[in-house]
Write a protein that holds these residues in place. Structure first.
Motif, PDB file in Angstrom:
ATOM      1  N   GLU A   1       6.513 -27.442   5.828  1.00  0.00           N
ATOM      2  CA  GLU A   1       5.096 -27.288   6.132  1.00  0.00           C
ATOM      3  C   GLU A   1       4.892 -26.767   7.551  1.00  0.00           C
ATOM      4  OE1 GLU A   1       2.713 -30.582   3.518  1.00  0.00           O
ATOM      5  OE2 GLU A   1       4.130 -31.352   4.984  1.00  0.00           O
ATOM      6  N   ILE A   2       5.698 -27.231   8.486  1.00  0.00           N
ATOM      7  CA  ILE A   2       5.623 -26.728   9.861  1.00  0.00           C
ATOM      8  C   ILE A   2       5.900 -25.233   9.894  1.00  0.00           C
ATOM      9  CG2 ILE A   2       6.731 -26.779  12.140  1.00  0.00           C
ATOM     10  CD1 ILE A   2       7.237 -29.783  11.680  1.00  0.00           C
ATOM     11  N   ASP A   3       6.971 -24.827   9.231  1.00  0.00           N
ATOM     12  CA  ASP A   3       7.338 -23.409   9.227  1.00  0.00           C
ATOM     13  C   ASP A   3       6.251 -22.552   8.592  1.00  0.00           C
ATOM     14  OD1 ASP A   3       9.707 -24.059  10.445  1.00  0.00           O
ATOM     15  OD2 ASP A   3      10.930 -23.914   8.618  1.00  0.00           O
ATOM     16  N   LEU A   4       5.699 -23.016   7.465  1.00  0.00           N
ATOM     17  CA  LEU A   4       4.674 -22.239   6.768  1.00  0.00           C
ATOM     18  C   LEU A   4       3.425 -22.089   7.632  1.00  0.00           C
ATOM     19  CD1 LEU A   4       3.740 -20.808   4.203  1.00  0.00           C
ATOM     20  CD2 LEU A   4       2.920 -23.028   3.353  1.00  0.00           C
ATOM     21  N   LEU A   5       3.024 -23.169   8.295  1.00  0.00           N
ATOM     22  CA  LEU A   5       1.824 -23.131   9.126  1.00  0.00           C
ATOM     23  C   LEU A   5       1.998 -22.157  10.291  1.00  0.00           C
ATOM     24  CD1 LEU A   5      -0.830 -24.703   8.792  1.00  0.00           C
ATOM     25  CD2 LEU A   5      -0.085 -26.192  10.646  1.00  0.00           C
ATOM     26  N   ILE A   6       3.137 -22.208  10.929  1.00  0.00           N
ATOM     27  CA  ILE A   6       3.397 -21.290  12.048  1.00  0.00           C
ATOM     28  C   ILE A   6       3.480 -19.854  11.549  1.00  0.00           C
ATOM     29  CG2 ILE A   6       5.091 -20.628  13.798  1.00  0.00           C
ATOM     30  CD1 ILE A   6       5.731 -23.618  14.111  1.00  0.00           C
ATOM     31  N   ASP A   7       4.102 -19.654  10.391  1.00  0.00           N
ATOM     32  CA  ASP A   7       4.245 -18.304   9.843  1.00  0.00           C
ATOM     33  C   ASP A   7       2.885 -17.686   9.522  1.00  0.00           C
ATOM     34  OD1 ASP A   7       6.968 -18.302  10.063  1.00  0.00           O
ATOM     35  OD2 ASP A   7       7.361 -18.777   7.954  1.00  0.00           O
ATOM     36  N   VAL A   8       2.029 -18.444   8.833  1.00  0.00           N
ATOM     37  CA  VAL A   8       0.749 -17.894   8.373  1.00  0.00           C
ATOM     38  C   VAL A   8      -0.286 -17.861   9.491  1.00  0.00           C
ATOM     39  CG1 VAL A   8      -1.187 -18.237   6.785  1.00  0.00           C
ATOM     40  CG2 VAL A   8       1.160 -18.577   5.990  1.00  0.00           C
ATOM     41  N   ASN A   9      -0.369 -18.925  10.270  1.00  0.00           N
ATOM     42  CA  ASN A   9      -1.436 -19.043  11.261  1.00  0.00           C
ATOM     43  C   ASN A   9      -1.162 -18.319  12.569  1.00  0.00           C
ATOM     44  OD1 ASN A   9      -2.616 -20.688   9.390  1.00  0.00           O
ATOM     45  ND2 ASN A   9      -2.897 -22.438  10.742  1.00  0.00           N
ATOM     46  N   LEU A  10       0.103 -17.995  12.834  1.00  0.00           N
ATOM     47  CA  LEU A  10       0.403 -17.357  14.124  1.00  0.00           C
ATOM     48  C   LEU A  10       1.273 -16.117  13.976  1.00  0.00           C
ATOM     49  CD1 LEU A  10       0.079 -17.426  17.173  1.00  0.00           C
ATOM     50  CD2 LEU A  10       2.044 -18.978  17.293  1.00  0.00           C
ATOM     51  N   ARG A  11       2.446 -16.281  13.400  1.00  0.00           N
ATOM     52  CA  ARG A  11       3.364 -15.146  13.297  1.00  0.00           C
ATOM     53  C   ARG A  11       2.710 -13.964  12.566  1.00  0.00           C
ATOM     54  NH1 ARG A  11       8.770 -15.858  13.616  1.00  0.00           N
ATOM     55  NH2 ARG A  11       8.579 -17.994  12.808  1.00  0.00           N
ATOM     56  N   ALA A  12       2.001 -14.251  11.476  1.00  0.00           N
ATOM     57  CA  ALA A  12       1.392 -13.189  10.680  1.00  0.00           C
ATOM     58  C   ALA A  12       0.333 -12.414  11.453  1.00  0.00           C
ATOM     59  CB  ALA A  12       0.777 -13.774   9.409  1.00  0.00           C
ATOM     60  N   LEU A  13      -0.316 -13.062  12.416  1.00  0.00           N
ATOM     61  CA  LEU A  13      -1.330 -12.367  13.203  1.00  0.00           C
ATOM     62  C   LEU A  13      -0.700 -11.299  14.094  1.00  0.00           C
ATOM     63  CD1 LEU A  13      -2.888 -14.916  12.203  1.00  0.00           C
ATOM     64  CD2 LEU A  13      -4.245 -14.725  14.294  1.00  0.00           C
ATOM     65  N   PHE A  14       0.508 -11.582  14.584  1.00  0.00           N
ATOM     66  CA  PHE A  14       1.226 -10.567  15.356  1.00  0.00           C
ATOM     67  C   PHE A  14       1.620  -9.402  14.448  1.00  0.00           C
ATOM     68  CE2 PHE A  14       1.804 -14.214  18.168  1.00  0.00           C
ATOM     69  CZ  PHE A  14       1.579 -13.641  19.420  1.00  0.00           C
ATOM     70  N   TYR A  15       2.052  -9.729  13.227  1.00  0.00           N
ATOM     71  CA  TYR A  15       2.402  -8.675  12.275  1.00  0.00           C
ATOM     72  C   TYR A  15       1.189  -7.777  12.018  1.00  0.00           C
ATOM     73  CZ  TYR A  15       6.586 -11.447  11.045  1.00  0.00           C
ATOM     74  OH  TYR A  15       7.771 -12.139  11.065  1.00  0.00           O
ATOM     75  N   GLY A  16       0.048  -8.397  11.776  1.00  0.00           N
ATOM     76  CA  GLY A  16      -1.160  -7.628  11.505  1.00  0.00           C
ATOM     77  C   GLY A  16      -1.582  -6.779  12.687  1.00  0.00           C
ATOM     78  N   ALA A  17      -1.509  -7.351  13.883  1.00  0.00           N
ATOM     79  CA  ALA A  17      -1.909  -6.609  15.085  1.00  0.00           C
ATOM     80  C   ALA A  17      -1.026  -5.385  15.284  1.00  0.00           C
ATOM     81  CB  ALA A  17      -1.852  -7.528  16.297  1.00  0.00           C
ATOM     82  N   LYS A  18       0.289  -5.566  15.108  1.00  0.00           N
ATOM     83  CA  LYS A  18       1.204  -4.444  15.293  1.00  0.00           C
ATOM     84  C   LYS A  18       0.963  -3.356  14.239  1.00  0.00           C
ATOM     85  CE  LYS A  18       5.533  -4.948  16.393  1.00  0.00           C
ATOM     86  NZ  LYS A  18       5.565  -4.199  17.664  1.00  0.00           N
ATOM     87  N   ALA A  19       0.740  -3.769  13.013  1.00  0.00           N
ATOM     88  CA  ALA A  19       0.516  -2.799  11.949  1.00  0.00           C
ATOM     89  C   ALA A  19      -0.793  -2.038  12.140  1.00  0.00           C
ATOM     90  CB  ALA A  19       0.511  -3.503  10.589  1.00  0.00           C
ATOM     91  N   ALA A  20      -1.804  -2.726  12.664  1.00  0.00           N
ATOM     92  CA  ALA A  20      -3.130  -2.114  12.797  1.00  0.00           C
ATOM     93  C   ALA A  20      -3.280  -1.276  14.061  1.00  0.00           C
ATOM     94  CB  ALA A  20      -4.204  -3.206  12.795  1.00  0.00           C
ATOM     95  N   PHE A  21      -2.421  -1.465  15.022  1.00  0.00           N
ATOM     96  CA  PHE A  21      -2.597  -0.822  16.321  1.00  0.00           C
ATOM     97  C   PHE A  21      -2.855   0.686  16.256  1.00  0.00           C
ATOM     98  CE2 PHE A  21      -0.772   1.425  19.982  1.00  0.00           C
ATOM     99  CZ  PHE A  21      -1.656   1.006  20.971  1.00  0.00           C
ATOM    100  N   PRO A  22      -2.042   1.478  15.551  1.00  0.00           N
ATOM    101  CA  PRO A  22      -2.297   2.922  15.570  1.00  0.00           C
ATOM    102  C   PRO A  22      -3.644   3.307  14.969  1.00  0.00           C
ATOM    103  CG  PRO A  22      -0.595   2.371  13.957  1.00  0.00           C
ATOM    104  CD  PRO A  22      -0.821   1.148  14.787  1.00  0.00           C
TER     105      PRO A  22
END
Length: 276
Positions: free
Chosen positions: A103-124
């Motif tokens: 549960e710790i890993d899932l929460l960090i993955d969805v609530n934080l790590r994924a936001l970095f993924y989205g930001a990087k993908a959306a940047f251009p």
């Protein structure tokens, strides 16, 4: 021909994401939404004007899926994206001793790590839309002061707050601003679930017993619009969040007491002694 403004919203199948989609679509924006719940996305799309919404079913933790979805969506927006709303998240909580490592890993993955993924993908795509471009992150009033039973959740949202501040500085040179909305408790379907696998009581019941307020999703959507078009890096949403912001700044000791009150409410909701 003038290209319609666009927003891509994660977690668009219900709650805040759906309310955002409705609000921005009402202003004539093209809306892209993602979620793991296809039925929820279909319901959101049905609430919007015809031709103003595209849906994408994928996990926000999937880097390749991010790239594919944004590449497809921006084909109809002239290669530009005015707003990425990093909104998808999980409300899991409870005492740290009860929360599993998974549960710790899932929460960090969805609530934080994924936001970095989205930001990087959306940047251009955001860069192509600049200076009319914004990264909008859904943080939480939990980022103001750590509450009992929210150690992991609060940490992820504090991370979102810090990320927003950093990217607002980093991306200003490209004409992209970064903003966060920080609501308190929102009465969405997610609160019908227990905070973790070891608990049975829905989060919503514990919030009510603690005497805390809910903020309507429509108010959150309006403040999301205000954040995209305003100058504040962080926008506190709802009376409870604004009150927490004021108290956290001037009377942090009172927030310590509120944290303990919330902890006691959680214990009583499970029929356990408050000091168990």
């Amino acid at each position: 021909m003038r290209t319609r403004k666009s927003i891509f919203i994660t977690g668009g199948g219900s709650g805040i994401g759906r309310a955002m989609a409705q609000h921005f679509a009402a202003q004539g924006w093209m809306v892209g939404i993602s979620d793991l719940n296809q039925q929820g996305m279909d319901e959101t799309k049905a609430l919007l004007p015809d031709g103003q919404c595209k849906t994408y079913k994928f996990s926000v933790t999937d880097i390749a899926a991010w790239d594919d979805a944004l590449a497809d969506f921006t084909r109809i927006t002239g290669g530009k994206l005015n707003v990425l709303a990093n909104n998808a998240g999980l409300p899991s909580g409870g005492p740290l001793t009860e929360v599993t490592h998974e549960e710790i890993d899932l929460l960090i993955d969805v609530n934080l790590r994924a936001l970095f993924y989205g930001a990087k993908a959306a940047f251009p795509y955001l860069k192509a839309a600049a200076p009319d471009a914004c990264l909008l992150n859904t943080a939480s009033a939990a980022a103001i002061y750590g509450m009992a039973n929210q150690s992991v959740y609060g940490a992820t949202k504090a991370g979102v707050r810090s990320m927003t501040e950093s990217l607002d500085a980093e991306w200003s040179a490209y004409g992209i601003k970064a903003r966060s909305i920080m609501p308190s408790f929102i009465d969405t379907p997610l609160l019908q679930n227990p905070p973790n696998r070891s608990r049975n009581t829905p989060i919503r019941d514990s919030v009510i017993k603690a005497g805390l307020e809910f903020t309507p999703v429509e108010e959150v959507a309006q403040e999301a619009w205000n954040a995209v078009h305003g100058d504040k890096v962080h926008v506190l949403v709802g009376k409870t969040a604004r009150k927490m912001g004021f108290i956290g700044k001037w009377f942090p000791g009172k927030l310590r007491q509120r944290a303990k009150t919330l902890a006691q409410a959680h214990e009583k909701s499970e029929g356990r002694p408050a000091n168990a």
